[in-house]
Design an enzyme around this catalytic site. Structure first.
Site, PDB file in Angstrom:
ATOM      1  N   HIS A   1      -8.693  -3.939   3.580  1.00 46.61           N
ATOM      2  CA  HIS A   1      -7.632  -4.446   4.455  1.00 46.61           C
ATOM      3  C   HIS A   1      -8.012  -4.296   5.937  1.00 46.61           C
ATOM      4  CE1 HIS A   1      -5.248  -4.938   0.906  1.00 46.61           C
ATOM      5  NE2 HIS A   1      -5.155  -3.639   0.692  1.00 46.61           N
TER       6      HIS A   1
ATOM      7  N   ASP B   1      -7.064  -8.116  -5.184  1.00 51.94           N
ATOM      8  CA  ASP B   1      -6.147  -6.992  -5.025  1.00 51.94           C
ATOM      9  C   ASP B   1      -5.068  -6.953  -6.091  1.00 51.94           C
ATOM     10  OD1 ASP B   1      -4.725  -4.843  -4.061  1.00 51.94           O
ATOM     11  OD2 ASP B   1      -4.465  -5.613  -2.040  1.00 51.94           O
TER      12      ASP B   1
END
Length: 447
Positions: free
Chosen positions: A263, A314
């Site tokens: 991220h 993810d």
């Protein structure tokens, strides 16, 4: 030995015409020029998925009702915890197998599995302490996907050192237990399985524990960590550690090309430049970051600093490298009011720039010799469907832009991992049997 003849073969410099390679025992043994045979293909290296939580595939679409007027990652996390408590090794194996079939059909040939469902739902270890990890390894082997398994160290509930909550107990290890699990799993490594580690986040791993674990790792071990995903995480880190998350990590660990920062959404310019200098890869998970309301990664500044990045699916609300790449570019367009933001120095094509960068980070982040065709590299490749509507009249100048930006029809005909054909005419060879087990598992999970 087998030789693949391609009409077009993708390289870091773009398409190579009338080229091919010879592979043997899962590896490329010679890259060569070749005359294409009739119907020769357009061939790309397989794409690496740098961040996966396999169990979350089962809850995709089930967290889209408002639970609070200010719904965010933190309210979504409560839903995720409740769902995570339902898994055992059998259901995890079934869900992960379905996910990996979907990844392969979409063009992902390697997955970095960031795995923290270690114990039974009440936190007690299974008789086989690696049972949940073994379920993921079995899913990878059953489907043929190349894996980097990343067992997660998760010790605390926040930067203030609070204990894990009841729902987090199944994630937890102390340092010795974690290193024992890592050593146990390393014994499973083979040509398609690499074992690294993941530090769940700075808030979940105390500084002393982080340093102890890192000091015990063999050289070149892949190290992944969630970082700077949410603004409250940044605020808490500044308040309790006196620095922003990435700033603190760069000052307190030897971050290098073995690291993948997942991220890294909320950065200041010094952190952008610091990551780029370190050689670490940022795993950008565009569709999940959008789904959770995380924010947008500062891509243009990172490219200008020379940073390395890749993509991950993810939470698997989308399992498509094309969508991750497309929406990485589109998100930047929406905030900058400009087009073709992701273009680098090698080409003026946004699509080629995105594909180039995603492939270039694969080897360092996964620990596998993937992402490029060269002697000794893994024999992992995709064949595009030249008859797909988006490729009518395609040239070497526009084929990759068409692949990424011309609609949602699947354009991948075959997928090979370690020289084995796993997907033919867009369908995984074990699709039906794996789906049947997934369907049964979902009924169990949702009961």
């Amino acid at each position: 030995m087998e030789t693949l003849h391609a009409e077009r073969l993708w390289t870091p410099g773009g398409w190579r015409i009338d080229a091919g390679f010879t592979h043997d025992a899962g590896r490329i043994v010679e890259c060569e020029g070749a005359q294409p045979s009739e119907g020769a293909a357009w061939v790309l290296p397989g794409i690496a998925n740098l961040h996966s939580h396999a169990f979350q595939r089962a809850m995709a679409g089930l967290a889209e009702r408002q639970t609070h007027p200010q719904d965010s990652f933190w309210t979504w996390r409560e839903t995720m915890y409740r769902f995570a408590a339902r898994f055992d090794p059998d259901t995890l194996h079934a869900v992960a197998s379905q996910l990996y079939v979907e990844m392969l059909e979409a063009g992902y040939t390697t997955v970095c599995e960031f795995h923290y469902l270690h114990h039974s739902p009440d936190g007690r270890p299974y008789a086989d302490r690696a049972a949940m990890s073994q379920a993921l390894i079995a899913a990878a082997r059953d489907t043929g996907i190349r894996m980097t398994l990343l067992p997660v160290l998760y010790m605390r509930g926040g930067f203030d050192g609070r204990a894990l909550t009841e729902r987090q107990q199944r994630f937890g290890h102390d340092v010795d237990q974690f290193l024992n699990l890592f050593d146990m799993l390393r014994g499973e490594e083979d040509d398609t399985l690499r074992v690294g580690i993941a530090l769940h986040s700075l808030r979940a791993v105390p500084p002393d524990a982080m340093k102890t674990v890192l000091a015990e790792l063999p050289p070149d071990t892949p190290v992944h960590t969630h970082i700077a995903e949410q603004l409250p995480e940044v605020v808490d880190c500044v308040a309790l550690r006196g620095a922003r998350p990435v700033e603190w990590l760069l000052a307190n660990a030897n971050v290098d090309r073995n690291w993948t920062l997942v991220h890294a959404t909320h950065l200041d310019q010094a952190e952008v430049e610091g990551i780029a200098r370190s050689g670490a890869t940022v795993a950008i998970c565009t569709t999940t970051e959008a789904n959770l309301g995380d924010g947008l990664f500062p891509l243009r500044a990172f490219l200008e600093a020379g940073g390395s990045w890749g993509i991950g699916s993810d939470s698997h609300i989308s399992v498509s490298p094309i969508e991750e790449l497309r929406w990485l570019e589109y998100g930047q367009r929406l905030v900058t009011h400009h087009r073709n933001v992701s273009v680098g120095t090698a080409t003026t094509s946004a699509g080629e720039s995105l594909l180039h960068d995603a492939l270039a980070s694969a080897e360092a982040s996964t620990g596998h010799a993937v992402g490029c065709f060269y002697n000794g590299a893994a024999a992992d490749w995709l064949m595009l469907d030249r008859d797909a509507p988006q490729f009518i009249g395609a040239t070497t100048e526009d084929a990759i832009d068409r692949l990424i930006f011309a609609g949602n029809r699947r354009a991948i005909r075959e997928v090979h991992v370690a020289g084995n054909k796993l997907v033919h005419e867009g369908r995984h060879r074990e699709r039906e049997a794996i789906f049947a087990r997934f369907k049964q598992a979902m009924h169990t999970l949702l009961a």
